[in-house]
Design an enzyme around this catalytic site. Structure first.
Site, PDB file in Angstrom:
ATOM      1  N   ASP A 184      47.300  62.671 104.853  1.00 24.48           N
ATOM      2  CA  ASP A 184      46.767  63.646 105.808  1.00 24.48           C
ATOM      3  C   ASP A 184      45.248  63.508 105.828  1.00 24.48           C
ATOM      4  O   ASP A 184      44.678  62.714 105.080  1.00 24.48           O
ATOM      5  CB  ASP A 184      47.222  65.059 105.444  1.00 24.48           C
ATOM      6  N   ASP A 199      57.447  66.260 107.175  1.00 23.37           N
ATOM      7  CA  ASP A 199      57.155  66.328 105.738  1.00 23.37           C
ATOM      8  C   ASP A 199      57.131  67.804 105.353  1.00 23.37           C
ATOM      9  O   ASP A 199      56.841  68.651 106.188  1.00 23.37           O
ATOM     10  CB  ASP A 199      55.770  65.748 105.417  1.00 23.37           C
ATOM     11  N   CYS A 209      77.682  66.296  96.672  1.00 18.28           N
ATOM     12  CA  CYS A 209      76.500  65.420  96.583  1.00 18.28           C
ATOM     13  C   CYS A 209      76.799  64.163  95.770  1.00 18.28           C
ATOM     14  O   CYS A 209      77.510  64.211  94.769  1.00 18.28           O
ATOM     15  CB  CYS A 209      75.351  66.199  95.947  1.00 18.28           C
ATOM     16  N   CYS A 252      74.313  62.301  94.385  1.00 20.25           N
ATOM     17  CA  CYS A 252      73.131  61.910  93.598  1.00 20.25           C
ATOM     18  C   CYS A 252      73.474  61.784  92.113  1.00 20.25           C
ATOM     19  O   CYS A 252      74.495  62.284  91.647  1.00 20.25           O
ATOM     20  CB  CYS A 252      71.964  62.879  93.825  1.00 20.25           C
ATOM     21  N   CYS A 273      73.960  65.144  90.167  1.00 19.94           N
ATOM     22  CA  CYS A 273      75.255  65.808  90.395  1.00 19.94           C
ATOM     23  C   CYS A 273      76.409  65.037  89.744  1.00 19.94           C
ATOM     24  O   CYS A 273      77.434  65.609  89.405  1.00 19.94           O
ATOM     25  CB  CYS A 273      75.502  65.993  91.885  1.00 19.94           C
ATOM     26  N   HIS A 324      67.665  66.187  92.785  1.00 21.46           N
ATOM     27  CA  HIS A 324      68.763  66.577  93.673  1.00 21.46           C
ATOM     28  C   HIS A 324      68.241  67.029  95.035  1.00 21.46           C
ATOM     29  O   HIS A 324      68.777  66.639  96.080  1.00 21.46           O
ATOM     30  CB  HIS A 324      69.632  67.666  93.045  1.00 21.46           C
TER      31      HIS A 324
HETATM   32 ZN   LIG Z   1      72.877  66.088  93.852  1.00 24.05          ZN
END
Ligand SMILES: [Zn+2]
Length: 378
Positions: A92, A272, A310, A312, A315, A341
């Site tokens: 920025d 963002d 999820c 990820c 998880c 996560h």
């Molecule tokens: Zn997750």
């Protein structure tokens, strides 16, 4: 020059599927960019960001200019090398933080004079200086300095800020192009920023004036700062309608999971927000079923993953009961796991949005997400 942007498909809502090419890799749009304020996405190692598939992250010019300093980072080979991140970075202009964090700021046509929130030292940020700092950092996409005002703002204040924002954008562009003609390919794209507070005609005027200056991409700034979501969408649409079809559009500082698709449907390609990382540090977990406030006693014996849907790595391994305990014990690992996560959730949300545009069902997908977030966790 290794930059390009292509719109691959536009759906009935106005959402765009695109491809942004940078010298540091290709970015599928719409894209969510995790915020790396101090040359780090808080609580995440870059290895984790790579595992999560982040293609581009944000760096904050104001913070890096004050500490450790753009000259030092430049001397050490630029921001990518300094932080060991090979993928794309957007910086920025520093303006937003000057307006929100620093003391004793004084705005003139020349620029904005302010005192550092760290040591009280006085600095002058001009459109040229903001461009110079970002060139030293070596970010892939740089933003021009704009005047950020608090909203709701009286019309005359919004008009004056708009006028100054355009004048500053012209100076920033001229400075950038001068550097480019002197030094050759700068390997950086510079974006203009549409202002105009909550006045539709000022948003249109700002967009038109910036398009005349001719940037390779455009941001919409000064929104999602407290005005109703409907107004954010309306102002975004007003600006986006006048921005060139073939150039990327970036809505700054958004948004909540259930709102992201609304911005995409207004023709936004890039976003963002500190929300997923900040919320994670405050024990707020974003899941496919809505928000999970993990400190809640109901999760004390919950053996399920943070989000059963999820994929990820957090998880796959840890339970809600364990994360709740880590937060209760004040362990640093709590923030690390929760942030991992939440960033996965946002990046995956954008992947699903891109898929929905591809198959022409973004409106349906968006209303499902909104319904889940209104209903809360199961
Ligand atoms: Zn997750």
């Amino acid at each position: 020059m290794n930059f390009s942007f292509e719109v691959l498909k536009t759906d009935a809502t106005g959402a765009r599927l695109g491809r942004l090419r940078t010298p540091r890799g290709e970015i599928k749009t719409p894209v969510f960019m995790p915020v790396g304020t101090q040359a780090t996405v808080k609580s995440l190692r870059n290895e984790a960001l790579e595992e999560l598939g982040a293609q581009i992250i944000l760096g904050n010019t104001y913070h890096l200019y004050l500490r450790p300093g753009h000259e030092l980072i430049g001397k050490l080979g630029g921001l990518h090398k300094f932080m060991s991140w090979e993928r794309a970075i957007l910086t920025d202009s520093g303006g937003y933080q000057v307006f929100s964090l620093s003391e004793l700021r004084k705005i003139t046509d020349e620029g904005v004079r302010f005192r550092s929130h760290l040591d009280g030292a006085e600095h002058l940020l001009t459109p040229e200086k903001a461009a110079e700092i970002q060139l030293a950092l070596g970010s892939d996409i740089a933003m021009v300095l704009d005047e950020c005002i608090a909203t709701p703002a009286p019309r005359e204040i919004a008009e004056a800020a708009l006028k100054r924002t355009t004048a500053w954008a012209k100076r920033a562009r001229a400075f950038f192009l001068q550097c480019a003609s002197r030094n050759g390919d700068l390997r950086q794209w510079q974006f203009g920023i549409v202002q105009g507070a909550t006045f539709p005609d000022l948003r249109r005027e700002s967009a038109q004036q910036l398009v005349e200056i001719d940037f390779p991409g455009y941001a919409v700034g000064g929104l999602a700062v407290g005005e109703p979501h409907g107004v954010t969408c309306e102002m975004t649409a007003e600006a986006a309608r006048l921005l060139p079809e073939g150039k990327p559009r970036y809505l700054m500082g958004v948004g909540r999971p259930e709102q992201i698709a609304d911005y995409v449907a207004r023709g936004i390609d890039m976003m963002d927000c500190v929300l997923p990382t900040r919320a994670a540090r405050h024990a707020c977990i974003y899941t496919s079923e809505g928000k999970v406030l993990i400190k809640n006693a109901r999760y004390a014996q919950d053996q399920r993953p943070l989000d059963p849907a999820c994929s990820c790595s957090v998880c796959a391994r840890y339970t809600r009961a364990y994360l709740r305990h880590l937060f209760a014990a004040g362990e640093l690992t709590a923030a690390i796991l929760a942030t991992h996560h939440n960033i996965h959730f946002y990046l995956d949300l954008l992947r699903q949005i891109r898929e929905a545009i591809e198959f022409g069902n973004l409106a349906k997908f968006s209303s499902e997400v909104q319904a889940r977030y209104a209903a809360g966790p199961a």
